[in-house]
Scaffold this active site. Structure first.
Site, PDB file in Angstrom:
ATOM      1  N   PRO A   1      24.462  -7.264 -11.062  1.00  0.00           N
ATOM      2  CA  PRO A   1      23.566  -8.395 -10.849  1.00  0.00           C
ATOM      3  C   PRO A   1      23.614  -9.444 -11.956  1.00  0.00           C
ATOM      4  CG  PRO A   1      22.321  -6.409 -11.404  1.00  0.00           C
ATOM      5  CD  PRO A   1      23.735  -5.987 -11.152  1.00  0.00           C
ATOM      6  N   ASN A   2      23.471 -10.676 -11.517  1.00  0.00           N
ATOM      7  CA  ASN A   2      23.393 -11.871 -12.371  1.00  0.00           C
ATOM      8  C   ASN A   2      24.729 -12.282 -12.981  1.00  0.00           C
ATOM      9  OD1 ASN A   2      20.487 -12.192 -12.069  1.00  0.00           O
ATOM     10  ND2 ASN A   2      20.333 -10.328 -13.286  1.00  0.00           N
TER      11      ASN A   2
ATOM     12  N   ARG B   1      24.540 -18.744 -17.276  1.00  0.00           N
ATOM     13  CA  ARG B   1      23.509 -17.801 -17.719  1.00  0.00           C
ATOM     14  C   ARG B   1      23.666 -17.497 -19.218  1.00  0.00           C
ATOM     15  NH1 ARG B   1      24.036 -11.334 -16.721  1.00  0.00           N
ATOM     16  NH2 ARG B   1      21.958 -10.822 -17.459  1.00  0.00           N
TER      17      ARG B   1
ATOM     18  N   TYR C   1      26.681 -14.664 -23.259  1.00  0.00           N
ATOM     19  CA  TYR C   1      27.763 -14.244 -22.353  1.00  0.00           C
ATOM     20  C   TYR C   1      28.969 -15.192 -22.338  1.00  0.00           C
ATOM     21  CZ  TYR C   1      24.092 -11.095 -20.793  1.00  0.00           C
ATOM     22  OH  TYR C   1      23.116 -10.138 -20.768  1.00  0.00           O
TER      23      TYR C   1
ATOM     24  N   ASN D   1      30.831  -3.178 -14.678  1.00  0.00           N
ATOM     25  CA  ASN D   1      29.759  -3.711 -15.512  1.00  0.00           C
ATOM     26  C   ASN D   1      28.517  -3.702 -14.623  1.00  0.00           C
ATOM     27  OD1 ASN D   1      27.886  -5.111 -16.953  1.00  0.00           O
ATOM     28  ND2 ASN D   1      29.237  -6.808 -17.517  1.00  0.00           N
TER      29      ASN D   1
ATOM     30  N   ALA E   1      22.127  -5.091 -15.610  1.00  0.00           N
ATOM     31  CA  ALA E   1      20.880  -4.408 -15.980  1.00  0.00           C
ATOM     32  C   ALA E   1      20.731  -3.048 -15.294  1.00  0.00           C
ATOM     33  CB  ALA E   1      19.681  -5.293 -15.659  1.00  0.00           C
TER      34      ALA E   1
ATOM     35  N   GLU F   1      33.058   1.909 -18.110  1.00  0.00           N
ATOM     36  CA  GLU F   1      31.913   0.989 -18.159  1.00  0.00           C
ATOM     37  C   GLU F   1      32.185  -0.118 -19.178  1.00  0.00           C
ATOM     38  OE1 GLU F   1      27.956   2.679 -18.039  1.00  0.00           O
ATOM     39  OE2 GLU F   1      27.334   1.319 -19.639  1.00  0.00           O
TER      40      GLU F   1
ATOM     41  N   HIS G   1      30.727  -3.864 -20.993  1.00  0.00           N
ATOM     42  CA  HIS G   1      29.689  -4.875 -21.219  1.00  0.00           C
ATOM     43  C   HIS G   1      30.270  -6.029 -22.013  1.00  0.00           C
ATOM     44  CE1 HIS G   1      26.618  -2.412 -19.457  1.00  0.00           C
ATOM     45  NE2 HIS G   1      27.122  -1.390 -20.121  1.00  0.00           N
TER      46      HIS G   1
ATOM     47  N   ARG H   1      20.863  -5.775 -29.275  1.00  0.00           N
ATOM     48  CA  ARG H   1      19.918  -6.623 -28.542  1.00  0.00           C
ATOM     49  C   ARG H   1      18.581  -5.885 -28.371  1.00  0.00           C
ATOM     50  NH1 ARG H   1      22.850  -8.818 -23.355  1.00  0.00           N
ATOM     51  NH2 ARG H   1      20.977 -10.132 -23.367  1.00  0.00           N
TER      52      ARG H   1
HETATM   53  C1  DQA Z   1      25.464  -6.810 -19.640  1.00  0.00           C
HETATM   54  C2  DQA Z   1      24.349  -6.284 -20.557  1.00  0.00           C
HETATM   55  C3  DQA Z   1      23.120  -5.915 -19.744  1.00  0.00           C
HETATM   56  O1  DQA Z   1      22.086  -5.451 -20.603  1.00  0.00           O
HETATM   57  C4  DQA Z   1      22.600  -7.125 -18.997  1.00  0.00           C
HETATM   58  O2  DQA Z   1      21.500  -6.777 -18.201  1.00  0.00           O
HETATM   59  C5  DQA Z   1      23.664  -7.795 -18.191  1.00  0.00           C
HETATM   60  C6  DQA Z   1      24.983  -7.974 -18.793  1.00  0.00           C
HETATM   61  C7  DQA Z   1      26.689  -7.272 -20.450  1.00  0.00           C
HETATM   62  O3  DQA Z   1      27.749  -7.386 -19.844  1.00  0.00           O
HETATM   63  O4  DQA Z   1      26.589  -7.548 -21.646  1.00  0.00           O
HETATM   64  O5  DQA Z   1      23.435  -8.260 -17.100  1.00  0.00           O
HETATM   65  O6  DQA Z   1      25.874  -5.757 -18.789  1.00  0.00           O
END
Ligand code: DQA
Length: 147
Positions: free
Chosen positions: A10-11, A18, A23, A74, A77, A98, A100, A107
């Site tokens: 998501p997002n 964003r 990011y 990835n 959240a 996984e 990120h 953070r």
């Molecule tokens: C994320 C880190 C997560 O905590 C966050 O909610 C994201 C992006 C990252 O790629 O740094 O959506 O997965």
């Protein structure tokens, strides 16, 4: 050619807009393009999928069984609380990596916990978009292991 499925949670469709200080300024389209190029250099076919919906990600994980050699995920959240995604990853024999973009350990405290990491082969964290490219390099090792 070995196949890698890259799943974005998501997002991540909003990359570029964003929180660019966290990011970066690159978009998801640019990231996916970079991954296909890197995959080509490494001899991997790269498929990508993004969803803001937990169930859609779970369906993709289930669908990877017998079709895909490695999953790169990835979970956004969902990383921090989705037992359903964790169970989906544990339910298939496809190894997962996984990823990120940000260093989740520098953070907010809630980001330090990953419920999904224990059922993956490993995590690559904090190198911006390069985290995904490093994951593709690791995927080559996993493909060789399985051969
Ligand atoms: C994320 C880190 C997560 O905590 C966050 O909610 C994201 C992006 C990252 O790629 O740094 O959506 O997965």
């Amino acid at each position: 050619m070995p196949k890698v499925m890259v799943l974005h949670g998501p997002n991540l469709n909003l990359l570029g807009k964003r929180e660019p200080d966290i990011y970066g300024g690159g978009t998801l389209t640019e990231l996916n393009e970079r991954l296909r190029t890197k995959g080509g250099e490494l001899g991997l076919e790269v498929e990508t999928f993004q969803s803001n919906h937990e169930g859609d990600l779970i369906d993709q994980i289930h669908g990877a069984e017998g079709r895909v050699d490695v999953l790169v995920i990835n979970p956004g959240a969902f990383t921090h609380y989705s037992y359903a995604i964790r169970d989906a990853l544990a339910s298939v024999s496809v190894p997962a990596i996984e990823v990120h973009i940000s260093n989740v350990h520098g953070r907010e405290p809630f980001r330090e916990r990953s419920v999904t990491a224990p059922v993956t082969r490993g995590q690559i964290i904090g190198f911006g978009f390069h985290s995904y490219e490093l994951a593709l390099t690791a995927a080559v090792t996993l493909v060789r292991e399985r051969a």
